[in-house]
Motif scaffolding. Sequence first.
Motif, mmCIF file in Angstrom:
data_model
loop_
_atom_site.group_PDB
_atom_site.id
_atom_site.type_symbol
_atom_site.label_atom_id
_atom_site.label_comp_id
_atom_site.label_asym_id
_atom_site.label_seq_id
_atom_site.Cartn_x
_atom_site.Cartn_y
_atom_site.Cartn_z
ATOM 1 N N LYS A 7 -9.932 25.552 30.308
ATOM 2 C CA LYS A 7 -9.454 24.362 29.615
ATOM 3 C C LYS A 7 -10.596 23.409 29.339
ATOM 4 N N GLN A 8 -10.565 22.783 28.168
ATOM 5 C CA GLN A 8 -11.608 21.844 27.768
ATOM 6 C C GLN A 8 -11.005 20.523 27.346
ATOM 7 N N ARG A 9 -11.851 19.520 27.263
ATOM 8 C CA ARG A 9 -11.430 18.203 26.785
ATOM 9 C C ARG A 9 -12.583 17.592 26.017
ATOM 10 N N ARG A 10 -12.283 16.503 25.303
ATOM 11 C CA ARG A 10 -13.344 15.767 24.609
ATOM 12 C C ARG A 10 -14.207 15.048 25.631
ATOM 13 N N SER A 11 -15.497 15.045 25.405
ATOM 14 C CA SER A 11 -16.406 14.354 26.312
ATOM 15 C C SER A 11 -16.328 12.858 26.107
ATOM 16 N N SER A 12 -16.484 12.112 27.184
ATOM 17 C CA SER A 12 -16.480 10.645 27.092
ATOM 18 C C SER A 12 -17.775 10.110 26.503
ATOM 19 N N LEU A 43 0.085 35.250 25.218
ATOM 20 C CA LEU A 43 -0.895 34.600 26.080
ATOM 21 C C LEU A 43 -0.605 33.107 26.188
ATOM 22 N N LYS A 44 -0.283 32.478 25.058
ATOM 23 C CA LYS A 44 0.010 31.048 25.064
ATOM 24 C C LYS A 44 1.230 30.732 25.924
ATOM 25 N N ASN A 45 2.231 31.607 25.888
ATOM 26 C CA ASN A 45 3.413 31.391 26.715
ATOM 27 C C ASN A 45 3.060 31.449 28.201
ATOM 28 N N MET A 51 -0.635 26.845 33.263
ATOM 29 C CA MET A 51 -1.542 25.712 33.124
ATOM 30 C C MET A 51 -0.841 24.451 32.613
ATOM 31 N N LYS A 52 0.474 24.574 32.358
ATOM 32 C CA LYS A 52 1.316 23.424 31.996
ATOM 33 C C LYS A 52 0.895 22.738 30.698
ATOM 34 N N VAL A 53 0.407 23.526 29.734
ATOM 35 C CA VAL A 53 0.076 22.996 28.407
ATOM 36 C C VAL A 53 1.062 23.604 27.410
ATOM 37 N N PRO A 54 1.928 22.813 26.769
ATOM 38 C CA PRO A 54 2.909 23.362 25.826
ATOM 39 C C PRO A 54 2.251 24.210 24.746
ATOM 40 N N LYS A 88 -8.055 24.230 24.193
ATOM 41 C CA LYS A 88 -8.086 22.801 23.894
ATOM 42 C C LYS A 88 -6.664 22.289 23.801
ATOM 43 N N ASP A 89 -6.361 21.222 24.546
ATOM 44 C CA ASP A 89 -5.053 20.580 24.487
ATOM 45 C C ASP A 89 -5.068 19.588 23.327
ATOM 46 N N LEU A 90 -4.283 19.876 22.297
ATOM 47 C CA LEU A 90 -4.276 19.055 21.084
ATOM 48 C C LEU A 90 -3.477 17.765 21.244
#
Length: 313
Positions: A7-12, A43-45, A51-54, A88-90
Motif C-alpha cells: 500500500k502507498q500514499r502521497r508523500s507529505s 485480487l481486489k476483492n 487490507m480494508k480498502v474498498p 493506491k487508495d484513491l
Amino acid sequence: MKVSVEKQRRSSKGPSKGGAPQTANISSPVEFELSEGASVLDLKNQIQKKMKVPVVQQRLTIDGGKKVLEDKSLVKNYELEDKVVALKDLGPQISWKAVFLIEYGGPILIHLAIYKMQSLFYGQKFVHSPAQRAMFFMAIFHYLKREYETLFVHRFSHGTMPFSNLFKNCFHYYVLGGVLLAYFNYMPSGGLGTPVADNMSSFRIAISILLFIASEFSNYSTHVTLKNLRPAGSTVRKIPYGYGFDMVSCPNYLFEILSWLSYAIISPSYFTWLFIIVSSAQMYLWAVKKHKAYKKEFPNYPKSRKALFPYIA
C-alpha cells in the motif's frame, strides 16, 4: 499463485521536481494466494477483505506506476512473480452516473427558480418575452435530455471518480450554465414590451429554435451511436462511423456547441458567450485527447477526420 501487494500514499513532502506526486510506503507487502484463473478484480476483492480498502478505491500498478492492472485481465498475464503490486487508495468515490445526474440537475433547478421567482431575484413582477420563454425551454430541454441520456443511453468506461472532484465539475454547470446564463437572460430589461423584446423578430426566434432542435437531436444521435459500439457491461472500444463521425472524432461535442450557438442567436447577454467560449474550449481539449487516443489505438483510423471542427482541427 502468490502476489505481493504494497500500500502507498502521497508523500507529505509534496510534488517531486518533475511535478509528479511522490509516494511513500505505509505498510509491508501483503501476500495473497490466488488461483491460476484469478482476475485482477478477484485480487481486489481479496485486498478489500484483508487490507480494508474498498474495491472502487483501489488502483493497482506495477513497474513504478507505469502499468495499471485492469479489472477483467487475468493476474497471471502480468507475470508478477518477481514484482510487488503497488496499491493506491484513491479515497471516497462517486459513480459517474451519479456525477452526471447531479451536474445536470443543478441547472434545471436554477433556471426554474430564476425564471419563476421574479420577485425574489429581480425585486419585481414582469411578463417574459417570447425570446425569454424560448431560451428557458431550450435550457430546460437540454439538461433534461442530458439526464435522460445519463440514465438510459450513456455507457461509462470508468465506473467512478474521486468524490472531491464533484464540486469542481459542478462549478461550470451551476455557475456558468446555471446562475449566470439564467439570471442575465431572464432579466426584466428583456421582458415583454421592452426595446430588447421589440427588436427581436419572430423569425429570428423561430430560426433559433429550429437550429437548436436540429443540433440537440444530432447530438442525441451520436450518443446512441457510441452506445451501440459498446455492449452493456463492457469497456470495448471500436471506431465509430455514421452521422457526424465521418468528419470529426467527437461530433457529439460539435453538435452541443451548435446547440448553444443557436441559443445565443436570441440571447442579449454577454454571459451566454462566456459560457459558450469556456464550454467549447473544454470540449476541444477533450476532443483532441480522444482523437489522439483513437489514432494511437486503431492503426486504420480514418486520417481525414479532425478532432472537433470539420476541416480545421
